[in-house]
Design a protein around this motif. Structure first.
Motif, short mmCIF file in Angstrom:
data_model
loop_
_atom_site.label_atom_id
_atom_site.label_comp_id
_atom_site.label_asym_id
_atom_site.label_seq_id
_atom_site.Cartn_x
_atom_site.Cartn_y
_atom_site.Cartn_z
N GLY A 248 -6.06 -5.82 4.04
CA GLY A 248 -5.25 -4.62 3.85
C GLY A 248 -4.90 -4.01 5.19
O GLY A 248 -5.74 -3.91 6.07
N ASN B 111 0.36 -0.98 3.48
CA ASN B 111 0.83 0.36 3.13
C ASN B 111 1.49 0.92 4.38
O ASN B 111 0.89 0.90 5.45
N LEU C 215 -4.96 1.15 -0.48
CA LEU C 215 -5.14 -0.20 0.03
C LEU C 215 -6.40 -0.79 -0.54
O LEU C 215 -6.39 -1.88 -1.11
#
Lengths: 190, 190
Positions: free
Chosen positions: A155, A173, B184
């Motif tokens: 991530g 993100n 995430l």
DNA sequence: AAATGTGAAGTTGTTCACAGCT
DNA sequence: AGCTGTGAACAACTTCACATTT
């Protein structure tokens, strides 16, 4: 969760969808609908038990254990992020920073070690790091992202203003501060 | 826009929805559909003219003139934001910071003036400020937001992790760093 | 041949309205 | 009486499929 935590602090034991929705900034029906996807938690005529609901959500969100995170790119923004206290309360700890110039003079003293980039692969492996914050200049963001992915990071919280390309099993993100301002600006033209 | 700017730098004059979508991280049909809401800009068989499309979007987004913004709460994060170079390129300039302790020692030298809170109302009026970045502790965020609204600020970029309540004509955009990490973390549970 | 523009279909998300508990 | 839980209606958004243009 944050709203529930605040209610808990105030020793409020029960909350209606109406009240909770108000403080969370959503609509009551929305909130109820969403909650039912995980089961039934409310008591009709009364509302939701704050503690119970809170427990349910944290179970659903998964292990609330402290999760180690690294930060790559300890410049202006990176330094602020690495010193930011808000993460710990939510179960994240930035355990180290990485930078091309680890010895660069940083005005703020940072408690975490700042390591050179070539130490990154071993560090990620040894500490079983799964998430990274990417606050490097746009020009090198993709390159650094590639390194992270290769080391097994799953991530990436990306602060650079470009779209980074990663394998689909890796989650990205994006936080783009300029876009947020633009957005505001667009909607306030009168 | 950012993608188009990059194409322009590379002196690419024409781009297909497929290519542009790829670099922007969206789907080609999506991109085409969205663009048609503002009219027809493409040439069938060829694609879009980078300069023309870019012009259209900036017209649509409104005046690209430099817009002054203030920042309230010059702590850790605030200091990083106020020194952040990324805003100017997008047409925003943070013209001043406000803080309860304007003289507090800040390690980084900040080029903008840091003023006490009581100077805020006059400043906003005199400089016709319409947008503010709010990076104060959660506990005082609502209170400061009230002040901003009272002074006529129409858009707030809120970094504090609470929902702030404002009149509906005022626009709030929230950036919550902990939520981004949580997000995430949720999606990478394997 | 290559690409756009777009109605229609499909999907997802939101709100309503109210039955059903406590 | 008060508030949840939820099917049904509605609204928004996305993708498909393909006619159309260069």
């Amino acid at each position: 969760m944050r709203c529930l935590a605040r209610l808990k602090d105030k020793e409020i034991q029960t909350v209606s969808s109406e009240t909770l929705a108000k403080v969370a900034g959503v609509k009551p029906t929305q909130l109820r609908k969403d909650l039912t996807y995980f089961g039934q938690f409310g008591t009709r005529g009364l509302g939701y038990d704050v503690a119970e609901l809170s427990k349910m959500i944290s179970d659903e969100l998964g292990t609330t254990s402290l999760q180690p995170v690294i930060l790559v790119g300890v410049g202006h923004l990176g330094t602020a992020l690495i010193s930011y206290r808000g993460f710990e309360k939510e179960g994240f700890e930035i355990v180290a920073g990485f930078d091309l110039e680890p010895e660069r003079r940083r005005d703020k003293q940072v408690k975490q070690p700042i390591l050179p980039m070539d130490r990154l692969p071993d560090f990620v492996r040894d500490h079983k790091i799964r998430m990274a914050i990417l606050s490097v200049p746009a020009a090198v963001a993709q390159e650094v992202a590639n390194v992270l992915v290769r080391c097994g990071v799953m991530g990436i919280l990306n602060f650079s203003p470009i779209v980074i390309d990663v394998p689909e099993e890796v989650m990205v993100n994006n936080v783009n501060l300029a876009i947020e301002l633009e957005n505001l600006s667009y909607f306030i033209q009168d």
